[in-house]
Design a protein around this motif. Sequence first.
Motif: not given
Lengths: 87, 195
Positions: A26, A55, A58-59, A61-63
Amino acid sequence: MSSKANSLPGEREVGGLRCGEVLGGLTEYTSGGLDAETRARIEAHVRGCSQCERFGADFARAIRAIRASAEPPSADVLVRLEGRLAR
Amino acid sequence: MTVDELHVTTLEPTDAALLARVAASDGPALGELVRRHWAGLFRFARRMTRDDATAEDALQDTFLAVLQHAATFRGEGSARAWLYTLARHAIQRRARRRVGEPSPSEVTDDVELLGASAGFGCADAATFEDREEIERVLDRLSDEDREVLALVDAEGLSIEEAARSLTLGEAALKSRLHRARLRFMAAMRAMGGDA
């Protein structure tokens, strides 16, 4: 891409890639570091795998959340810095 | 090149050009570098030291180091990466490691285990809306994780710039960044579970 199997809940193979391989790629994917064929394989997997689709979202959005946490500091810091450097 | 582009070029020298002018004792050039980079460097220092006053000291040290060492910048890699390298050194001299902080060896490096902790396979989407919670989670990560997230995800350095700042190869940088992102996601989930 390679990673060991059986660590991920509900892992499956879609589009010739296991979920673990997609997970492992990712950051490479988001930094544009993959060749076109590998990108296409990851995208094909994600289109066919709801777990990786969720996922991956989510990844991303986390960044964005970390990016958004970088608020402008108070301009007073600059004023004090310029004063200290002028001494 | 158009006239407009020439105008912009004339008004806005590159960071590398400013460093060359600093090396030639051009005071206003340092001021311009300060105005361009103070905010990002301060945020980075504050993220690493978790303390405003220490971060301001490190910021001052960084620009004093620019004054002292500008002539050693050879233009290999970006000037921004070089500035963050100086900042890292200043922060390391100023910062004190927190007692009880997890060291990288205390947490797993296995990407699939990290992915499971980060929510892979969970039916509910993660939430990253609460800025104070994000701050708390970032503060709890190891220095190594916080540093790479601050450089790339918060300050927007490229992979090449961050790798140069951390004196890592690009593959190692991406590996560290990937694990740090997963540990951040895992910590956010854990924080949500604690609430």
